[in-house]
Design a protein around this motif. Structure first.
Motif, PDB file in Angstrom:
ATOM      1  N   PHE A   1       0.857  -1.182   0.000  1.00 10.92           N
ATOM      2  CA  PHE A   1       0.000   0.000   0.000  1.00 10.92           C
ATOM      3  C   PHE A   1       0.895   1.234   0.000  1.00 10.92           C
ATOM      4  CE2 PHE A   1      -2.241   3.343   2.391  1.00 10.92           C
ATOM      5  CZ  PHE A   1      -3.297   3.546   1.525  1.00 10.92           C
ATOM      6  N   ILE A   2       0.746   2.075  -1.018  1.00 18.44           N
ATOM      7  CA  ILE A   2       1.536   3.295  -1.154  1.00 18.44           C
ATOM      8  C   ILE A   2       0.737   4.435  -0.546  1.00 18.44           C
ATOM      9  CG2 ILE A   2       2.741   4.832  -2.742  1.00 18.44           C
ATOM     10  CD1 ILE A   2       3.776   1.921  -2.638  1.00 18.44           C
ATOM     11  N   GLU A   3       1.223   4.958   0.576  1.00 18.46           N
ATOM     12  CA  GLU A   3       0.493   5.977   1.322  1.00 18.46           C
ATOM     13  C   GLU A   3       0.334   7.278   0.543  1.00 18.46           C
ATOM     14  OE1 GLU A   3       3.266   5.890   4.506  1.00 18.46           O
ATOM     15  OE2 GLU A   3       2.030   4.548   5.695  1.00 18.46           O
ATOM     16  N   SER A   4       1.383   7.715  -0.130  1.00 19.19           N
ATOM     17  CA  SER A   4       1.333   9.011  -0.813  1.00 19.19           C
ATOM     18  C   SER A   4       0.335   9.024  -1.970  1.00 19.19           C
ATOM     19  CB  SER A   4       2.723   9.389  -1.326  1.00 19.19           C
ATOM     20  OG  SER A   4       3.174   8.432  -2.277  1.00 19.19           O
ATOM     21  N   GLN A   5       0.100   7.872  -2.581  1.00 21.29           N
ATOM     22  CA  GLN A   5      -0.820   7.798  -3.714  1.00 21.29           C
ATOM     23  C   GLN A   5      -2.153   7.143  -3.351  1.00 21.29           C
ATOM     24  OE1 GLN A   5       1.471   5.556  -6.520  1.00 21.29           O
ATOM     25  NE2 GLN A   5       2.508   7.367  -7.300  1.00 21.29           N
ATOM     26  N   GLN A   6      -2.256   6.635  -2.134  1.00 23.02           N
ATOM     27  CA  GLN A   6      -3.446   5.909  -1.695  1.00 23.02           C
ATOM     28  C   GLN A   6      -3.791   4.804  -2.698  1.00 23.02           C
ATOM     29  OE1 GLN A   6      -5.245   6.470   1.326  1.00 23.02           O
ATOM     30  NE2 GLN A   6      -3.313   7.499   1.705  1.00 23.02           N
ATOM     31  N   SER A   7      -2.774   4.016  -3.073  1.00 26.46           N
ATOM     32  CA  SER A   7      -2.977   2.939  -4.032  1.00 26.46           C
ATOM     33  C   SER A   7      -2.215   1.697  -3.589  1.00 26.46           C
ATOM     34  CB  SER A   7      -2.519   3.366  -5.422  1.00 26.46           C
ATOM     35  OG  SER A   7      -1.134   3.621  -5.414  1.00 26.46           O
ATOM     36  N   ILE A   8      -2.538   0.594  -4.220  1.00 24.79           N
ATOM     37  CA  ILE A   8      -1.878  -0.673  -3.926  1.00 24.79           C
ATOM     38  C   ILE A   8      -1.182  -1.151  -5.190  1.00 24.79           C
ATOM     39  CG2 ILE A   8      -2.244  -3.096  -3.338  1.00 24.79           C
ATOM     40  CD1 ILE A   8      -4.555  -2.207  -1.568  1.00 24.79           C
ATOM     41  N   ILE A   9       0.068  -1.561  -5.040  1.00 21.68           N
ATOM     42  CA  ILE A   9       0.812  -2.133  -6.160  1.00 21.68           C
ATOM     43  C   ILE A   9       1.256  -3.538  -5.769  1.00 21.68           C
ATOM     44  CG2 ILE A   9       1.584   0.084  -7.075  1.00 21.68           C
ATOM     45  CD1 ILE A   9       4.289  -0.487  -5.766  1.00 21.68           C
ATOM     46  N   SER A  10       1.598  -4.322  -6.748  1.00 26.27           N
ATOM     47  CA  SER A  10       2.039  -5.683  -6.458  1.00 26.27           C
ATOM     48  C   SER A  10       3.397  -5.945  -7.095  1.00 26.27           C
ATOM     49  CB  SER A  10       1.014  -6.691  -6.972  1.00 26.27           C
ATOM     50  OG  SER A  10       0.894  -6.608  -8.365  1.00 26.27           O
ATOM     51  N   PHE A  11       4.137  -6.834  -6.445  1.00 27.85           N
ATOM     52  CA  PHE A  11       5.430  -7.281  -6.942  1.00 27.85           C
ATOM     53  C   PHE A  11       5.470  -8.794  -6.847  1.00 27.85           C
ATOM     54  CE2 PHE A  11       6.499  -3.105  -5.043  1.00 27.85           C
ATOM     55  CZ  PHE A  11       6.946  -2.454  -6.187  1.00 27.85           C
ATOM     56  N   SER A  12       6.201  -9.418  -7.740  1.00 27.89           N
ATOM     57  CA  SER A  12       6.393 -10.861  -7.633  1.00 27.89           C
ATOM     58  C   SER A  12       7.673 -11.109  -6.832  1.00 27.89           C
ATOM     59  CB  SER A  12       6.496 -11.502  -9.020  1.00 27.89           C
ATOM     60  OG  SER A  12       7.713 -11.151  -9.637  1.00 27.89           O
ATOM     61  N   TYR A  13       7.765 -12.282  -6.270  1.00 31.97           N
ATOM     62  CA  TYR A  13       8.971 -12.638  -5.522  1.00 31.97           C
ATOM     63  C   TYR A  13      10.164 -12.759  -6.463  1.00 31.97           C
ATOM     64  CZ  TYR A  13       5.502 -13.611  -1.970  1.00 31.97           C
ATOM     65  OH  TYR A  13       4.467 -13.492  -1.081  1.00 31.97           O
ATOM     66  N   THR A  14       9.890 -13.050  -7.720  1.00 32.94           N
ATOM     67  CA  THR A  14      10.950 -13.114  -8.729  1.00 32.94           C
ATOM     68  C   THR A  14      11.602 -11.749  -8.918  1.00 32.94           C
ATOM     69  OG1 THR A  14       9.700 -14.844  -9.839  1.00 32.94           O
ATOM     70  CG2 THR A  14      11.469 -13.833 -11.093  1.00 32.94           C
ATOM     71  N   ASP A  15      10.824 -10.663  -8.782  1.00 39.77           N
ATOM     72  CA  ASP A  15      11.380  -9.311  -8.875  1.00 39.77           C
ATOM     73  C   ASP A  15      12.462  -9.101  -7.823  1.00 39.77           C
ATOM     74  OD1 ASP A  15       9.648  -8.640 -10.946  1.00 39.77           O
ATOM     75  OD2 ASP A  15       8.175  -7.735  -9.598  1.00 39.77           O
ATOM     76  N   LEU A  16      12.250  -9.627  -6.629  1.00 39.28           N
ATOM     77  CA  LEU A  16      13.249  -9.503  -5.573  1.00 39.28           C
ATOM     78  C   LEU A  16      14.453 -10.395  -5.849  1.00 39.28           C
ATOM     79  CD1 LEU A  16      10.928  -9.496  -2.436  1.00 39.28           C
ATOM     80  CD2 LEU A  16      12.056  -7.543  -3.476  1.00 39.28           C
ATOM     81  N   LEU A  17      14.200 -11.599  -6.354  1.00 43.19           N
ATOM     82  CA  LEU A  17      15.274 -12.537  -6.648  1.00 43.19           C
ATOM     83  C   LEU A  17      16.206 -11.994  -7.721  1.00 43.19           C
ATOM     84  CD1 LEU A  17      16.381 -15.418  -6.071  1.00 43.19           C
ATOM     85  CD2 LEU A  17      14.969 -16.192  -7.977  1.00 43.19           C
ATOM     86  N   THR A  18      15.637 -11.361  -8.751  1.00 45.04           N
ATOM     87  CA  THR A  18      16.433 -10.825  -9.858  1.00 45.04           C
ATOM     88  C   THR A  18      16.928  -9.401  -9.603  1.00 45.04           C
ATOM     89  OG1 THR A  18      14.450 -10.048 -10.992  1.00 45.04           O
ATOM     90  CG2 THR A  18      15.253 -12.258 -11.560  1.00 45.04           C
TER      91      THR A  18
END
Length: 81
Positions: free
Chosen positions: A49-66
């Protein structure tokens, strides 16, 4: 120690509800840096949850791995992954 998807998923799950800052590669020479709160964790992805934009974004665990996305705990600045 080499990280795996399973260990990354467990680490993110442990910090559910924590305030984080993230840095994500958004195309060629574009870096997005924001702060938010880890809201939910799912088998393939997690949401922030992004407080400044009042929105929710998603990331995959692969994004962190790479290393496409880097997460840090907000108060301490300690890297999660």
């Amino acid at each position: 120690m080499a990280m795996s998807i399973e260990s990354i998923r467990e680490t993110v799950s442990l910090h559910k509800g924590a305030k984080i800052s993230y840095r994500a590669a958004n195309g060629r020479r574009k870096i997005e840096e924001r702060t938010g709160i880890i809201k939910e964790t799912y088998p393939s992805l997690f949401t922030v949850f992004i407080e400044s934009q009042q929105s929710i974004i998603s990331f995959s665990y692969t994004d962190l791995l790479t290393k496409e996305v880097e997460l840090q705990l907000e108060p301490s600045g300690k890297s999660i992954i």
